[in-house]
Every structure is written in structure tokens, then in C-alpha cells.
Design an enzyme around this catalytic site. Sequence first.
Site, PDB file in Angstrom:
ATOM      1  N   GLY A 250       0.827  -1.202   0.000  1.00  0.00           N
ATOM      2  CA  GLY A 250       0.000   0.000   0.000  1.00  0.00           C
ATOM      3  C   GLY A 250       0.861   1.251   0.000  1.00  0.00           C
ATOM      4  N   PHE A 251       1.795   1.288   0.953  1.00  0.00           N
ATOM      5  CA  PHE A 251       2.761   2.399   1.072  1.00  0.00           C
ATOM      6  C   PHE A 251       2.068   3.741   1.237  1.00  0.00           C
ATOM      7  CE2 PHE A 251       4.697  -0.590  -2.144  1.00  0.00           C
ATOM      8  CZ  PHE A 251       5.362  -1.339  -1.200  1.00  0.00           C
ATOM      9  N   ILE A 642       9.758  -5.012  20.698  1.00  0.00           N
ATOM     10  CA  ILE A 642       9.705  -5.706  19.413  1.00  0.00           C
ATOM     11  C   ILE A 642       8.784  -6.916  19.546  1.00  0.00           C
ATOM     12  CG2 ILE A 642      11.088  -7.006  17.737  1.00  0.00           C
ATOM     13  CD1 ILE A 642      11.431  -3.854  17.819  1.00  0.00           C
ATOM     14  N   ASN A 644       7.863  -9.041  17.082  1.00  0.00           N
ATOM     15  CA  ASN A 644       8.344 -10.197  16.322  1.00  0.00           C
ATOM     16  C   ASN A 644       9.604  -9.776  15.561  1.00  0.00           C
ATOM     17  OD1 ASN A 644       8.848 -11.992  14.145  1.00  0.00           O
ATOM     18  ND2 ASN A 644       6.752 -12.755  14.242  1.00  0.00           N
ATOM     19  N   GLN A 651      10.847  -5.314   8.023  1.00  0.00           N
ATOM     20  CA  GLN A 651      10.402  -3.931   7.844  1.00  0.00           C
ATOM     21  C   GLN A 651      11.598  -2.996   7.705  1.00  0.00           C
ATOM     22  OE1 GLN A 651       6.856  -2.593   7.871  1.00  0.00           O
ATOM     23  NE2 GLN A 651       7.041  -4.632   7.028  1.00  0.00           N
ATOM     24  N   LYS A 714       6.670   1.142  19.689  1.00  0.00           N
ATOM     25  CA  LYS A 714       6.709   2.283  18.773  1.00  0.00           C
ATOM     26  C   LYS A 714       6.396   1.731  17.382  1.00  0.00           C
ATOM     27  CE  LYS A 714      10.085   4.930  21.476  1.00  0.00           C
ATOM     28  NZ  LYS A 714      11.475   5.480  21.477  1.00  0.00           N
ATOM     29  N   GLY A 715       6.861   2.373  16.335  1.00  0.00           N
ATOM     30  CA  GLY A 715       6.561   1.866  14.993  1.00  0.00           C
ATOM     31  C   GLY A 715       7.838   1.544  14.257  1.00  0.00           C
ATOM     32  N   GLU A 718       8.218   2.693   8.697  1.00  0.00           N
ATOM     33  CA  GLU A 718       8.744   3.714   7.801  1.00  0.00           C
ATOM     34  C   GLU A 718      10.117   4.220   8.177  1.00  0.00           C
ATOM     35  OE1 GLU A 718       5.000   6.322   6.607  1.00  0.00           O
ATOM     36  OE2 GLU A 718       4.700   5.202   8.443  1.00  0.00           O
TER      37      GLU A 718
END
Lengths: 752, 327
Positions: A250-251, A642, A644, A651, A714-715, A718
Site C-alpha cells: 500500500g505504502f 519488538i 516479532n 520492515q 513504537k513503529g 517507515e
Amino acid sequence: MTLELSLNQQPAHARQGSSIGQPLTRRDGFLKVTGAARYAADNHPPGMLYAVLAVSSIARGRVAALDIEAAKAHQGVVEVMTPKNRPALAADPDAKDHPFMFRLDLLQNDQVRYPNQSIAVVIAETLEAATEGAALLSPRYEVLPARVGLDGAESFVPRGVGVGGPAVQHKGDVEAGLKSAKTRIEATYETPAQYHNAMEPHAIVVAWDGDTLSIDTPSQGLAMAQGRIAGLFGIAPENVHIRSPFLGGGFGSKGMISGPQVLGILAARLVGRPVKLVLRREQMYGPVGHRAPTRQTLRMGMDGEGRLTALDHHAKTASSTFDDFFEPAADASHTLYASPAIATSHDAVRLDTGTPLFMRAPGEATGSIALESAIDEAAHACGMDPLEFRLRNYAEVEPMTGKPFSSKALRECYRQAAETFGWASRPLQPRLMRDADGFLTGWGMGTATFPALMFQAEARAVLRADGSGLMETGAQDMGQGAWTAFAQIAADGLGLDIDQVDFRAGSSDLPNAGIAGGSGHTATAGMAIHNAGAAVIARLADLATGNEASPLFGAGNEGVLARGGRLYRRDDESRGESYAEILTRAGLSEIEGHGKGAPDPASQETYAKHAHGAVFAEVKVDPDFGQIRVTRLVGAFAAGRIINPRLVRSQYYGGMIWGVSFALNEEAITDRRSGRIQNANLAEYHVPVNADVPSVEALLVHEDDPHVNALGIKGVGEIGITGTAGAVANAVWHATGVRPRRFPIRIEDLLG
Amino acid sequence: MRDLSYFRASSVDAARQAAALPGAMLLAGGTTLIDLAKCGVAEPETLVDIAHLKGLDSIEVDERGATIGALARMSHVADHADIKSRFPAVSEALWQAASAQIRNMATIGGNLMQRTRCPYFRDPANFPACNKREPGSGCSAIGGVTRGHAVLGTSEACIAMYPGDLAVALVAFDAIVHLGERQIPVDDFFLLPGTTPDREHAIEPGEMITAIEIPGSAAARRSTYLKIRDRQSYEFAAASAAVGIEFEPDGRTIRDLCVALGGVATKPWRARTVEDALKGKALEPETVRSASLLAVEGAVDHGANHYKIELAPRVVARAILKLGETA
Ligand SMILES: Cc1cc2nc3c(=O)[nH]c(=O)nc-3n(C[C@H](O)[C@H](O)[C@H](O)COP(=O)(O)OP(=O)(O)OC[C@H]3O[C@@H](n4cnc5c(N)ncnc54)[C@H](O)[C@@H]3O)c2cc1C
Ligand code: SF4
């Protein structure tokens, strides 16, 4: 949706207790490699017709004529939808009430505002007939000159950038800071328009049943899509059923429902039959978003010790003539480097293009490549090693706001990545390293950062009398591994082994999981899952501790542990019983609990929340040909808990490769006369191939963050692109002595 | 939907006959033709499938040279032991072309017949003006996006670059195209655009490439193909060179030299001026570099493709010098 996979297809995973933290392989991997995973366009309801878009050749003007008769006369064509017969909508497609929506081109009139805008839809019994019908429309246009490029129109200061942040911000006195500086640099960088180019094109399969809609379409935000569609058609959101179990990437481009997807729904309404509409690759260059070009100028001043005295970051960008997404590139300078004075500003032009949109670190990526290049120039101007310079300007608090960081293991990222890479032996001056084959070799670095965002999500958890559990949330898996990571969080939340949990996602009929975007999906929906698990366990504990027949009687809510399908007394783990026993005794077939995920407003006020990382790149440049190859990338990232490590590493790899892509490959090339993009296909719009990324390493740096959310997530989606793009550019400079000023860096930029 | 007949040819003669009919086109691997049909450039009414024909996929190599059947796959030719040892430039050109998937499908005959990547040529719906597609309609590329266009062999009518790799090596080593009985040197097989850019090959309706013959030579045996591009793989050449060299017994005086350029010209481009300037000379870097500049004599750029004029001679020089190193 449930993943239609039997458990014996799963490899046996070694686990002790917790599922979180285990490197499980993707649970949907088996379906994908065997071709059994059903993507939107794979659906084929009975009676389905094919819809094909006719799109505009011109960038600006109006459609003067369409040969509808010719199209309709073609065998197999059922209907041609144009502004004249397009079914009515309940809302104006040009209206907009929040930043997470496109103004849409839904055949509301004959105006053309960008190339590849939809101007008609041909619906036919076969794809071939619809395609030919669309060609037979032979549109005639009244053409106006296209406004192209960052100098193609008058510039203005947008009211907001990104999702509405201020276009101009500052703290301290930048001019004074520059004046007092011992060393100053000023540099301008250009980044091109880029297109998301997910492998899976936007596709929709629609069936109406009265006022109820059944839809298969890839979506990064199911609840938003549901709401948007319901609003446009004037029906209740719960009447809109969208399935999106898998996305072929998707990005950002599948974050908001796009015009072509809604045209598929309109087409189905018009003909009263199910319809499939799939974009062709070249049709994705227009109505489904892109990253706008930027021209960024940075000014920096440094004192005698290499400390920043001022940082000024200006970005010029572009949007469409009718909508308001502005790439927030200069905002990248808000969070990374300490400076007493920081100013960021944006201006923009309106061009005859489709509307730009969030794309892989929107603003962060574009801003990062300019900022990291400029930091490199500044370090060199001060005669300092780029890492030393970054450490000298390390931000102990968020530079723009002064807020403390909720956590920041960036020093450790620098240390681990530099050590693994071997940075210490790097010569300060450029063009000093050659390899055995005579290639100029260069080492560069960049700092990676991305905000730890959270949106709103809900989840529903169920425990059943047979001892198994169910977790539901309408999460979206774009390939990042949501089916796996959320099942891991669900298993821990329910105190069950992962194989005992039925995890459902990918459907708008399930609780709203928020958007899979902004690298915030795992944190947001993960917290909803975690809380739903806690809620249902609390109910279960109530049942047990309140019942005299239970060994847990009297333990109280706080006093039990849930693990392996059993509740235990916290003070005496020899006393416990299984979920099944508790529910059976209570005569209940199942119990449920609900949970929400959302940012905590209090900690939001107090803390700056970001993931961080450091990326080091090695490039080799042929001294005669200017041909650049990235031979090595090492990144170290700290992004809280984390879930996984296998998925997270993927990612980071993906992000870092996008960084290489930004620096060296991606560019939409526009014909300035027509405004059309001339490389609207994957043969000529380049992204790296495997041979371009021979060695990519991602190190996971431990970080505990007690403030972002209870899980400490967190994420990771990106952040990899930031830092990397600049690291590659800086390595090119270090190899050649030529400072890249426009991206992607091409052979001709280094021919000398 | 457009009706299309599909004809599975039973023999070379049947294929030739069928392909002579108006609207008929030969179909080999399909990697060019299907692509062009999708973007509306090729509008075949009949596809004459030859991919399965027996006897046309052989690769025969001996002292005198190589004969490669028109239906041999790119990947098979690239990997053929005798091609690798006697015609390294041919093998290397193929290895660096397209992608593994395409090389496994695509044939040698189809490869020679591939068409330009000029984006205007490939987009008839949006750019009606293209002299190559529609003689006399004009050229949309001139004044537009030209980074990939030719700097050599262009005309006012057309500046489209010939994109292939293999043919560059074939032109360097005087290969011969077999059209059944008729044989034609590969350099003459490819036509300059001039005022008729629609005519790209010296092949008549009803003719079919049956084989490629490459004469063996010492220069072909010591040869290389150097391809420069922004991406490591799956990209057409920014500039390329096929070079073969033969030294006098002293190991440094150039007896024979074959040079051809790709990625810069409207057809695979033999650089005889470079060859002539260096034959009989000793292989010295400076001599080679200045002689290589002759490769782009008369080159004309259209803005964004100017860099090819700088790049091409450097590629030629490097290829020649690289072959000298192994002397
Ligand atoms: C994305 C992409 C990248 C590519 N990159 C490269 C590259 O880097 N370098 C490179 O060299 N090539 C490249 N190619 C081109 C590729 O090599 C050609 O498509 C391929 O060689 C064509 O062979 P085919 O058998 O598939 O031909 P087809 O598509 O079957 O035919 C092509 C044309 O030749 C005609 N034809 C076929 N066989 C014969 C015959 N025996 N006699 C007469 N006419 C015939 C057909 O009628 C048709 O017009 C690329 C192609 C694509 C799609
Ligand atoms: S360069 Fe040649 S192929 Fe391209 S548009 Fe012009 S005439 Fe057509």
C-alpha cells in the site's frame, strides 16, 4: 476474516510462555506462496461485469466529446458511465471535512484537472470488451496549458502541511544564530515526484444488494473507507461490508478510498450487477496519490566546537489544483538535532497533477535526505567526523518543543551500527578510498527517526468453554505481518498459546482497528487487542474468584495470573484452574471483553515520542562512468518493544531499500508540455532489484519505553527509509567529492 | 474486444506464408510483441506462433563460427559453453539484458526485432505524433523527455534509441542474419531512421529470421561487452560497448579491433573510426582514450541525453583497455 489455514501447516515454533518477542514466520506465508491467498481482484461473484476506466490524455481542460455510441455498439459492452448518467451521490465528491480524505473525481462534470483522471467508465461482459470500449470513446478535448514543475505556478504558503500542521514554525532567532556562527553552510536539494507503485494495483469488486454493499478492495483503513463510502452513497456504515484480508502493498496509497474505487461502486449501481474494476499500472499515476516533488534549502550555523547555533529548513512543494496535501518536508528538522534556533517553513505551488498523499514516511523521507545531506556538509565544513558532529548536536530533549523523549536509545544505535560497519577507520576527506578494482569507495551515514504515532482502535475478545479464544479487530495486513504480530499480542493478552487463538482481521464488519499507516498500526490495534484480552480475563477472574467451588475463590482480581489457558493465584501458583473449567462451571459457552487502543493524552502532552536509528552506507562509484552501487548497508534501530524480530527486521530491510531507492532510483519523469508522466510503468520507473542491495543488515537495539503505551511499542514500518537515503547520498559524496543536490543521483551527475 | 486469430505454424514455410498476409505477425517468446500489443503500438490481426518450431533453436559452434537458430532462447545462448569461450561478448551482452524471466522466454530472432523504448512511441493513445508509428505525423520526443534517446544516427524525423544489447555484439563481429536463403550482414539489417523511421529492418513481409551466423575470429574470442546503467540489472544501457581485440605476437600492438556501441544510437553502432585509429598501434591508455572519442564524432544531443556523448567514449576505452589487461 479468518485465515483459512489449518494449524498443521504452521511450523512448530519453539516458545516458552510469551508469544510476544518470538520470531514467528508469517502465518499467512503458506497461503501466499501457494497462491491460495485471495486478493481483492481474485474475487468473482456470479453475474459479475468488468469495468474499465477511460482516463484523460490531457492535464487540464475539458472533455468536449466522447463517442459513446461507438463504445456501446461494441459487442459485449453493457453500459458507458459518464457525467450524464452517473448515479447520484449523497455527498459532493469535492467536499472534504478532515485531512484523511481525497477530494474525488467521480465524473461530477466534464473538467479535467490532471492526466489519467477518470473521464468515463465502460462496463462490459468481458475485460477485453470493456478495454476496447474505453478505447473507442476517442475523447476530444479543449486543452489548456498544463502547469508543471515547482516553478510552474505562483507559490503560496499553505494553511497546513501534512495532516494540518503549521506550515511555518520557529523557536529562537535563526538570523542571530547564523550571524553569531563561526561556520555556516547553505545548500539546496531537489527531490522528484515519486509514485507508490504497490505491486497490487488498486482493485475493487462490488455487489449491491438493495442498500447494502459487499466490497472486496485493498484498504489500509477499513473503517475510514467504510465511512467515506457510506457518506458518498447516503447509506448506513454498517451496510458497507468491505473485505481486505491481504494487500499487495500500500505504502500509503491505499490509506484513503480513491476515485476509481468509488467509480467501481457507481458502475455496479448503474448496471445493477456486480462489477470488478482494476487499475492498469499506468492508471495508478494520477488518481491514487503520489509523493510530491520538493526543493529544500537548508541553512546552518555552527560555533567553534561544531555546535549548531541555527538551523533553517525551507521546503517548496506542490499539490493538485483542487486538494490540499502538502508534503511536510521541513518538519524533519523539528526532532533530530539540538539547536538554540530552529525555523522551518513551506511554500507550495498548485499543479495539474493528481493529489499527492502520504507515501512511505511522508515528509520524514524527503526532509531526511535533505537534512542528513546538509548535516554532512556542516560536519565537513567544521572539519569533523559526521558521527562526532551528530553526537555533538545530540538532542537530549526534542529540539522544537523542549519536551523530554519518552525513550531514546539513539546513542546506542550510533554505537552498534558504527561498530558493525567499521566506521572508525573512515578518512575525513572525500575521494580517498579505492577498492582493488579501482572503484571510488565512500562511507556515509544518516540518522533515522520516525514519530511513534497512535490512532484509535477497538478489539473484541472472546473466551470459549472449550478453552480456546477469539480475537477480532479489523486490522489490515499489507504484507508487514499483521496476521502474525497481532495474533502474538492476542495470545499473550488472552493467556493462551497462539494456536489456541482464532484471530480475525481484514474486514470492516469487525471492530475498527484504525489505519495501517503512520507506522502506528501495531501500537494502536495492538493496544486494543491487549486491552480486550485484559477485559475478558478480568471477567473470567471475576467468575472464578467469586465462586466458592473454585481453587481461586477469594483471590481477587489483582491476585490471578493468566497463562497457558489457566488462571493461577498470584501468591500461590500451585492453585489454579483452566479457562474451560471456569466457564463450564459457570454454565457459560463463552464470555467476551472489549478493548481500545489510543494515545494517552497526558503522556502525549509530557513526552516527545519517536523511534530512532542510525544507518551507515558504503557505495562504490566507477570513476569514469559515475555508476553508483550500494555495496553495504548497516542500520541499527531502537523502536521500543519488538513484537516479532523476524517481521521487524523485514520492515527495516524494506525501509532501508526504499531509502536506496529514494537516493538512486525513483523518479516520475514528466513531459513538461503535456504534463504527462513518461515512465508510468515498472520497466522505466525504477526501484532497486536484488542485485542493487547485496548486503543489508538491520540491528535491533533494545529499548524499554514506559510511556508510549502499556506494551511499549513504537513503529517500525517507515523509519528505515529515513536516514538511509541521506546515508547513501553522503557516501556518494565521500566517494567522489561531488555533493548530490538532486535526487535520484544519476550517472550524469557524477560524470564530471 | 479485438478479434485476433492465432495460427500455430507447422513449419518455417507455413509460418512465412502466414506471416506474409496483411495484419499477420510472427510470435516467438512474445516478450516484445505482447507488450506492444497491450500499449496499442502493435495491432496484429493474426499471430503466427513459431515458438515451438523444431530445428530452429540449435546452437552450433566450431572453428569457423557460430550459427544460432532464431528460436534459441536468450538464456540458452548466454550459457552455452562454446559461445562463452569463443564469443564472450555475445554471452555477456545476453547476460546483462532484460531479466532472468525474460531471457528464459525470449528468442534470438525476437531479440533482434525488439523495438525502441521511446516512451512517446509506446503511447499512441496520448501521443499521436510519432514518425516511426505514423510516418509524417511528427516526433513527440523532440522537445520532450529525451534522457534515453539516441545521440548518433538520428534524423530530424526520429531520435529513437535502439535499446538491445545482443545486436551490438553481433554488429561488432560482422554477424550475418539468415532470412531463410537470403543472407544479410547484421549491420545492413538495421536501418537508419532517415526520413523513414518506420522502416527499421531490411526484412520484407513474408521473410523470417531463421538463424544468426557469427564468423569466428581471434577478436571475437578475446572480446567483452561492457554495459553501464544506473541500476545493476534489468535496465537498458545508458551506454554500452562490445569490443574484441587481437594482438600481434608482441602482445601489445593491436592487429585487429572490433568496436560497436549500444544505448547511444538509433541502431547498433559500429565504430570503425575507432578501430581504424587504433589498428597497428600499441595499446596505451592515452592513445586508446583519445581514439575512443572518435566513437561519438558527429553526435547530436537533445538536452537530457547529452551525458551519453561524454559517457560512450569512456565505455569504449575501458572495454578496450580491459581486454588489454588480459594479454
Ligand atoms: C522490461 C523489459 C526489459 C528489457 N531489457 C532488455 C535489455 O536490457 N536488453 C535487451 O537486449 N533486451 C531487453 N528487452 C527486450 C527483450 O530482450 C526482447 O523483448 C526479447 O528478446 C524479444 O524476443 P521474443 O522472442 O520474446 O520476441 P517476440 O515478442 O515474440 O517478437 C518480437 C518481434 O519480433 C518478431 N519476430 C519474432 N521472431 C522472429 C523471427 N524469427 N523472424 C522475424 N521476426 C520475428 C515478432 O513478430 C515481433 O515483432 C527487455 C524487454 C522488456 C519487456
Ligand atoms: S523519437 Fe522516433 S519513435 Fe520517438 S516519438 Fe519521435 S519519431 Fe516516434
